[in-house]
Enzyme design. Structure first.
Site, PDB file in Angstrom:
ATOM      1  N   GLY A  81      -7.003 -16.556 -51.185  1.00 37.24           N
ATOM      2  CA  GLY A  81      -6.398 -15.286 -51.614  1.00 37.24           C
ATOM      3  C   GLY A  81      -5.995 -15.376 -53.077  1.00 37.24           C
ATOM      4  O   GLY A  81      -6.281 -14.478 -53.874  1.00 37.24           O
ATOM      5  N   HIS A  82      -5.354 -16.501 -53.442  1.00 42.45           N
ATOM      6  CA  HIS A  82      -4.973 -16.693 -54.854  1.00 42.45           C
ATOM      7  C   HIS A  82      -6.233 -16.773 -55.730  1.00 42.45           C
ATOM      8  O   HIS A  82      -6.276 -16.225 -56.829  1.00 42.45           O
ATOM      9  CB  HIS A  82      -4.180 -17.993 -55.027  1.00 42.45           C
ATOM     10  CG  HIS A  82      -2.853 -18.010 -54.323  1.00 42.45           C
ATOM     11  ND1 HIS A  82      -2.611 -18.811 -53.230  1.00 42.45           N
ATOM     12  CD2 HIS A  82      -1.707 -17.340 -54.575  1.00 42.45           C
ATOM     13  CE1 HIS A  82      -1.358 -18.625 -52.837  1.00 42.45           C
ATOM     14  NE2 HIS A  82      -0.788 -17.744 -53.629  1.00 42.45           N
ATOM     15  N   LYS A 103      -1.658  -8.075 -49.643  1.00 43.89           N
ATOM     16  CA  LYS A 103      -1.077  -8.585 -48.388  1.00 43.89           C
ATOM     17  C   LYS A 103       0.427  -8.315 -48.384  1.00 43.89           C
ATOM     18  O   LYS A 103       0.993  -7.897 -47.386  1.00 43.89           O
ATOM     19  CB  LYS A 103      -1.352 -10.082 -48.243  1.00 43.89           C
ATOM     20  CG  LYS A 103      -0.594 -10.718 -47.081  1.00 43.89           C
ATOM     21  CD  LYS A 103      -1.016 -12.152 -46.853  1.00 43.89           C
ATOM     22  CE  LYS A 103      -0.535 -13.090 -47.925  1.00 43.89           C
ATOM     23  NZ  LYS A 103       0.946 -13.246 -47.996  1.00 43.89           N
ATOM     24  N   MET A 156       3.589 -19.132 -55.963  1.00 44.48           N
ATOM     25  CA  MET A 156       4.538 -20.194 -55.630  1.00 44.48           C
ATOM     26  C   MET A 156       3.757 -21.459 -55.231  1.00 44.48           C
ATOM     27  O   MET A 156       4.278 -22.334 -54.551  1.00 44.48           O
ATOM     28  CB  MET A 156       5.477 -19.738 -54.514  1.00 44.48           C
ATOM     29  CG  MET A 156       6.293 -18.515 -54.935  1.00 44.48           C
ATOM     30  SD  MET A 156       7.843 -18.317 -54.055  1.00 44.48           S
ATOM     31  CE  MET A 156       7.274 -18.022 -52.402  1.00 44.48           C
ATOM     32  N   GLY A 170      -1.389  -9.713 -54.735  1.00 41.36           N
ATOM     33  CA  GLY A 170      -2.120  -9.488 -53.491  1.00 41.36           C
ATOM     34  C   GLY A 170      -1.550  -8.303 -52.730  1.00 41.36           C
ATOM     35  O   GLY A 170      -0.336  -8.113 -52.665  1.00 41.36           O
TER      36      GLY A 170
HETATM   37  O1  PAF Z   1       4.101 -13.498 -53.838  1.00 40.22           O
HETATM   38  C1  PAF Z   1       4.616 -14.556 -54.255  1.00 40.22           C
HETATM   39  O2  PAF Z   1       4.049 -15.650 -54.139  1.00 40.22           O
HETATM   40  C2  PAF Z   1       5.986 -14.498 -54.912  1.00 40.22           C
HETATM   41  O3  PAF Z   1       6.791 -13.529 -54.311  1.00 40.22           O
HETATM   42  C3  PAF Z   1       5.925 -14.299 -56.438  1.00 40.22           C
HETATM   43  C4  PAF Z   1       5.299 -12.952 -56.785  1.00 40.22           C
HETATM   44  C5  PAF Z   1       5.123 -15.426 -57.056  1.00 40.22           C
HETATM   45  C6  PAF Z   1       7.344 -14.324 -57.032  1.00 40.22           C
HETATM   46  O4  PAF Z   1       7.958 -15.552 -56.830  1.00 40.22           O
END
Ligand code: PAF
Length: 244
Positions: free
Chosen positions: A29-30, A139, A23, A137
């Site tokens: 983490g990403h 988390k 999002m 993740g």
């Molecule tokens: O973990 C997230 O950021 C959201 O729940 C996801 C998996 C992108 C779905 O909108």
């Protein structure tokens, strides 16, 4: 890096896609997910979409931190191949997905419908992108299990990989929502990790309730309002795949 700022894009021209759903407001983490994906695939797709279907509280949705242009710079540096930024057209004629019973406990209990919203958008993203492998993740462990179980049923050729939680120096799990905290609150939030670790370290067969009560009390005394504090043996009906 290709940047697609609409829902209309034909992913079929790419093969063996590794996918990371986000999002936005990206943090290390990403980036760990992107790094893992890069090691397994020649074509890494990251989606950025703030999914309104998974927010129970309109204020939470409005306040969700946004940093799209910085996110794009970070992804370019990380070697992402394509960023998919769907517009709200992605929400048109969406097939609503009802999450499994596992969604009614823990995080799902205080956020009714949250996991239905997550699965609904993730299912749509899987349909559009048709990845071979997708990274989430650990988390958000409940989310990870629900997606993994859902994919095992409806996307049997798609591999779902869970990646370990990234933390700051004090142990606080990295999360986009940390950006909504001031410096003092960030310092305070590290106590969540301290208390959870204390349960993990001191757990024996018959002291769990005692430890949970103590951790709850300690956090409440520091001013935390707790939705739930649980110690679970997170068994999943499908085989877990972890990357550390
Ligand atoms: O973990 C997230 O950021 C959201 O729940 C996801 C998996 C992108 C779905 O909108």
């Amino acid at each position: 890096m290709i940047v697609v700022r609409s829902t209309e894009y034909s992913f079929s021209k790419h093969s063996d896609i590794a996918f990371i759903a986000t999002m936005g407001n990206l943090h290390d983490g990403h980036l760990a997910l992107v790094k893992n994906a890069k090691s397994k695939s020649n074509f890494v797709v990251v989606s950025i979409f703030i999914n309104p279907l998974q927010f129970n509280d309109p204020e939470d949705l409005n306040n969700y931190p946004k940093s799209l242009e910085v996110d794009l710079e970070i992804l370019e540096l990380a070697g992402c191949d394509l960023v998919f930024i769907p517009d709200n057209a992605i929400l048109i004629n969406l097939e609503p997905i009802k999450a499994q019973d596992l969604s009614n406990t823990l995080c799902g209990k205080s956020r009714p419908g949250h996991f239905d919203g997550v699965l609904t958008i993730v299912n749509r993203l899987f349909e559009i992108i048709d990845p071979k492998i997708a990274y989430f993740g650990l988390k958000d462990y409940q989310q990870y299990l629900l997606i993994k179980n859902y994919a095992a049923l409806y996307y049997p050729n798609l591999m779902i990989i869970g990646c370990s939680t990234e933390r700051n120096k004090s142990g606080l799990a990295l999360s986009s929502r940390n950006n909504l905290l001031n410096d003092d609150q960030v310092k305070l939030a590290a106590n969540i990790y301290i208390e959870l670790n204390s349960i993990k370290t001191n757990y024996t067969l018959n002291n769990l309730n005692l430890l949970k009560d103590k951790a709850t009390k300690n956090l409440q005394e520091l001013g935390f309002k707790i939705d739930y504090l649980e110690a679970v043996d997170a068994l999943s009906p499908v085989t877990d795949t972890y990357i550390n």
